[in-house]
Design a protein around this motif. Structure first.
Motif, PDB file in Angstrom:
ATOM      1  N   MET A   1       5.805 -10.269  -7.168  1.00 53.27           N
ATOM      2  CA  MET A   1       5.534  -8.754  -7.354  1.00 53.27           C
ATOM      3  C   MET A   1       4.028  -9.197  -8.122  1.00 53.27           C
ATOM      4  SD  MET A   1       9.136  -6.804  -6.970  1.00 53.27           S
ATOM      5  CE  MET A   1       8.763  -5.378  -7.163  1.00 53.27           C
ATOM      6  N   THR A   2       4.005  -7.254  -8.745  1.00 47.21           N
ATOM      7  CA  THR A   2       3.092  -7.038  -9.708  1.00 47.21           C
ATOM      8  C   THR A   2       3.007  -8.444 -10.602  1.00 47.21           C
ATOM      9  OG1 THR A   2       1.994  -6.094  -8.579  1.00 47.21           O
ATOM     10  CG2 THR A   2       1.259  -5.607 -11.079  1.00 47.21           C
ATOM     11  N   SER A   3       4.543  -8.103 -11.509  1.00 43.23           N
ATOM     12  CA  SER A   3       5.326  -7.898 -12.954  1.00 43.23           C
ATOM     13  C   SER A   3       5.400  -9.603 -12.418  1.00 43.23           C
ATOM     14  CB  SER A   3       6.396  -7.175 -13.163  1.00 43.23           C
ATOM     15  OG  SER A   3       7.210  -7.800 -12.223  1.00 43.23           O
TER      16      SER A   3
ATOM     17  N   SER B   1       0.459  -1.231   0.206  1.00 39.83           N
ATOM     18  CA  SER B   1      -0.317   0.078  -0.402  1.00 39.83           C
ATOM     19  C   SER B   1       1.058   1.672  -0.042  1.00 39.83           C
ATOM     20  CB  SER B   1      -0.905  -0.057   0.790  1.00 39.83           C
ATOM     21  OG  SER B   1      -0.055  -0.404   2.556  1.00 39.83           O
ATOM     22  N   LYS B   2       1.636   1.403   0.034  1.00 37.26           N
ATOM     23  CA  LYS B   2       3.235   2.454  -0.346  1.00 37.26           C
ATOM     24  C   LYS B   2       2.397   3.657  -1.432  1.00 37.26           C
ATOM     25  CE  LYS B   2       6.027   0.436  -3.783  1.00 37.26           C
ATOM     26  NZ  LYS B   2       7.460  -0.369  -3.550  1.00 37.26           N
ATOM     27  N   THR B   3       2.753   4.705  -0.657  1.00 34.70           N
ATOM     28  CA  THR B   3       1.951   5.765  -1.426  1.00 34.70           C
ATOM     29  C   THR B   3       0.003   5.739  -1.373  1.00 34.70           C
ATOM     30  OG1 THR B   3       1.483   5.412  -3.722  1.00 34.70           O
ATOM     31  CG2 THR B   3       3.713   5.625  -2.815  1.00 34.70           C
TER      32      THR B   3
ATOM     33  N   GLU C   1      -1.543   2.044 -10.596  1.00 36.51           N
ATOM     34  CA  GLU C   1      -0.481   2.622 -10.329  1.00 36.51           C
ATOM     35  C   GLU C   1      -0.215   3.678  -9.776  1.00 36.51           C
ATOM     36  OE1 GLU C   1       2.256   1.055 -12.736  1.00 36.51           O
ATOM     37  OE2 GLU C   1       0.656   0.260 -13.729  1.00 36.51           O
ATOM     38  N   ARG C   2       1.520   3.734  -9.095  1.00 31.42           N
ATOM     39  CA  ARG C   2       1.636   4.679  -8.359  1.00 31.42           C
ATOM     40  C   ARG C   2       2.075   5.711  -8.501  1.00 31.42           C
ATOM     41  NH1 ARG C   2       3.455  -0.080  -5.874  1.00 31.42           N
ATOM     42  NH2 ARG C   2       5.308   0.175  -7.418  1.00 31.42           N
ATOM     43  N   ASN C   3       2.034   7.090  -8.391  1.00 33.48           N
ATOM     44  CA  ASN C   3       2.031   8.307  -9.194  1.00 33.48           C
ATOM     45  C   ASN C   3       3.100   8.904  -9.354  1.00 33.48           C
ATOM     46  OD1 ASN C   3      -0.428   8.433  -9.956  1.00 33.48           O
ATOM     47  ND2 ASN C   3      -1.265   9.561  -8.337  1.00 33.48           N
TER      48      ASN C   3
ATOM     49  N   PHE D   1       6.996  -4.731   6.593  1.00 34.57           N
ATOM     50  CA  PHE D   1       7.900  -3.531   6.551  1.00 34.57           C
ATOM     51  C   PHE D   1       8.375  -4.203   5.155  1.00 34.57           C
ATOM     52  CE2 PHE D   1      11.846  -1.141   5.861  1.00 34.57           C
ATOM     53  CZ  PHE D   1      11.252   0.403   5.786  1.00 34.57           C
ATOM     54  N   ILE D   2       8.607  -4.347   4.006  1.00 34.88           N
ATOM     55  CA  ILE D   2       9.670  -4.817   3.580  1.00 34.88           C
ATOM     56  C   ILE D   2      10.226  -3.829   2.367  1.00 34.88           C
ATOM     57  CG2 ILE D   2       7.588  -5.783   2.416  1.00 34.88           C
ATOM     58  CD1 ILE D   2       6.501  -3.390  -0.242  1.00 34.88           C
ATOM     59  N   GLY D   3      11.194  -2.714   2.366  1.00 35.97           N
ATOM     60  CA  GLY D   3      11.476  -1.904   2.154  1.00 35.97           C
ATOM     61  C   GLY D   3      13.077  -2.276   2.757  1.00 35.97           C
TER      62      GLY D   3
ATOM     63  N   VAL E   1       3.091 -13.480  -1.402  1.00 35.65           N
ATOM     64  CA  VAL E   1       3.632 -12.257  -2.617  1.00 35.65           C
ATOM     65  C   VAL E   1       3.239 -10.853  -1.988  1.00 35.65           C
ATOM     66  CG1 VAL E   1       3.661 -14.638  -4.400  1.00 35.65           C
ATOM     67  CG2 VAL E   1       1.360 -13.039  -3.317  1.00 35.65           C
ATOM     68  N   ARG E   2       4.096 -10.030  -2.529  1.00 40.74           N
ATOM     69  CA  ARG E   2       3.935  -8.921  -2.789  1.00 40.74           C
ATOM     70  C   ARG E   2       3.335  -8.058  -3.250  1.00 40.74           C
ATOM     71  NH1 ARG E   2       8.811 -10.076  -1.701  1.00 40.74           N
ATOM     72  NH2 ARG E   2       9.140  -8.834  -3.708  1.00 40.74           N
ATOM     73  N   ILE E   3       2.054  -7.871  -3.784  1.00 42.28           N
ATOM     74  CA  ILE E   3       1.120  -7.145  -4.669  1.00 42.28           C
ATOM     75  C   ILE E   3       0.705  -5.740  -4.690  1.00 42.28           C
ATOM     76  CG2 ILE E   3      -0.484  -7.517  -6.491  1.00 42.28           C
ATOM     77  CD1 ILE E   3       0.432 -10.650  -6.029  1.00 42.28           C
ATOM     78  N   GLY E   4       2.079  -4.660  -5.269  1.00 44.84           N
ATOM     79  CA  GLY E   4       1.104  -3.437  -5.459  1.00 44.84           C
ATOM     80  C   GLY E   4       0.054  -3.148  -6.297  1.00 44.84           C
ATOM     81  N   SER E   5       0.438  -2.909  -6.955  1.00 44.93           N
ATOM     82  CA  SER E   5       0.024  -2.116  -8.246  1.00 44.93           C
ATOM     83  C   SER E   5      -0.955  -2.181  -9.320  1.00 44.93           C
ATOM     84  CB  SER E   5       0.801  -1.251  -9.306  1.00 44.93           C
ATOM     85  OG  SER E   5       2.068  -2.288  -9.636  1.00 44.93           O
ATOM     86  N   ALA E   6      -1.427  -4.043  -9.143  1.00 45.23           N
ATOM     87  CA  ALA E   6      -2.052  -5.121  -9.840  1.00 45.23           C
ATOM     88  C   ALA E   6      -3.181  -4.649  -8.854  1.00 45.23           C
ATOM     89  CB  ALA E   6      -1.799  -6.371  -9.892  1.00 45.23           C
TER      90      ALA E   6
HETATM   91  C1  LIG Z   1       7.103  -1.902  -4.410  1.00 42.50           C
HETATM   92  C2  LIG Z   1       6.759  -3.665  -4.067  1.00 42.50           C
HETATM   93  C3  LIG Z   1       5.753  -4.675  -4.194  1.00 42.50           C
HETATM   94  C4  LIG Z   1       5.288  -4.412  -4.438  1.00 42.50           C
HETATM   95  O1  LIG Z   1       5.542  -3.688  -6.696  1.00 42.50           O
HETATM   96  P1  LIG Z   1       4.213  -3.428  -7.325  1.00 42.50           P
HETATM   97  O2  LIG Z   1       4.712  -4.033  -8.973  1.00 42.50           O
HETATM   98  O3  LIG Z   1       3.632  -2.509  -7.081  1.00 42.50           O
HETATM   99  O4  LIG Z   1       3.435  -4.500  -7.137  1.00 42.50           O
HETATM  100  C5  LIG Z   1       6.961  -5.231  -3.726  1.00 42.50           C
HETATM  101  N1  LIG Z   1       7.791  -5.544  -3.174  1.00 42.50           N
HETATM  102  C6  LIG Z   1       9.136  -4.441  -2.394  1.00 42.50           C
HETATM  103  C7  LIG Z   1       9.857  -4.720  -1.666  1.00 42.50           C
HETATM  104  C8  LIG Z   1       8.565  -3.177  -2.657  1.00 42.50           C
HETATM  105  O5  LIG Z   1       9.051  -2.461  -2.401  1.00 42.50           O
END
Ligand SMILES: *Cc1c(COP(=O)(O)O)cnc(C)c1O
Length: 218
Positions: free
Chosen positions: A189-191, A25-27, A213-215, A66-68, A204-209
């Motif tokens: 992740m998404t791709s 959910s970042k951003t 898309e993040r701005n 925390f994934i960063g 799995v860690r999925i954001g943009s799907a």
């Molecule tokens: C942003 C991020 C994701 C998600 O990325 P998407 O391509 O939006 O799914 C997954 N893992 C990490 C470590 C990220 O920083």
């Protein structure tokens, strides 16, 4: 605006592999997170400490991941509530996480980030470095961390066979250590999450799907 149909489809796909889904959910605003939560999504991933702590203050009854890349001096801000720290990429960071856990008497669950990509920019232990660390008596050295598995990011490439090979190598490595308590393999992740699931990912860690898309990139 979340992509609810897409989210539900991904969720059942992930479930069919017995894996879990972290909504990244970042951003993204709290309203989006609440909408997902209303659909029973309880695990969310963030990669900036300040953004995470602000969101946690407003929403504490979900599992925050925390994934960063985590800086040692910021561990203290997330230690009281974090559900899982995915990207532990040095023993010094592990040491600091242990120290902050000890202060508040909370055992902090972490994953070791393993470098599997070809790019220079990705963080993580090599297989050999991880092996060396895991050969130590971690529990005695760092009683306030619990290493539950590995996390990895594949190369940012169109080459699916390369991505598959990278995930495959991490899964094989994971299998050498897998146990009742060492049971989490965070990759995809998404791709590339479909390949990751095929190659044994448990998370799995999925954001943009899900969120669109993040701005701006973080
Ligand atoms: C942003 C991020 C994701 C998600 O990325 P998407 O391509 O939006 O799914 C997954 N893992 C990490 C470590 C990220 O920083």
């Amino acid at each position: 605006m979340i992509h609810l149909d897409k989210y539900l489809a991904i969720r059942s796909e992930v479930k069919s592999y017995n894996a879990s889904l972290i909504a990244v959910s970042k951003t993204k605003p709290l309203t989006d997170i609440l909408e997902l939560k209303a659909n029973d999504q309880l695990d969310f991933g963030e990669n900036y400490v300040q953004e995470l702590t602000e969101k946690h203050e407003q929403l504490s009854d979900v599992n925050w991941h925390f994934i960063g890349h985590l800086q040692s001096n910021k561990v203290k801000y997330i230690a009281p509530f974090i559900h899982l720290i995915h990207g532990v990429d040095s023993e010094n960071l592990l040491k600091e996480i242990n120290k902050q856990g000890e202060k508040i008497k909370r055992v902090l669950p972490v994953l070791l980030q393993i470098f599997i990509a070809t790019e220079e920019s990705k963080f993580g232990f090599s297989f050999d470095e991880a092996k060396e660390l895991l050969n130590k008596n971690i529990h005695a050295l760092y009683p306030f961390v619990k290493i539950s598995g590995f996390m990895g990011m594949a190369s940012n490439t169109e080459n699916k066979e390369q991505i598959r090979a990278e995930f495959h190598s991490l899964h094989s490595f994971f299998n050498e250590y897998k146990s009742e308590h060492f049971n989490t393999l965070s990759m995809g992740m998404t791709s590339d999450y479909k390949i990751a699931l095929d190659e044994g990912s448990t998370m799995v860690r999925i954001g943009s799907a899900i969120f669109g898309e993040r701005n701006y990139t973080k």
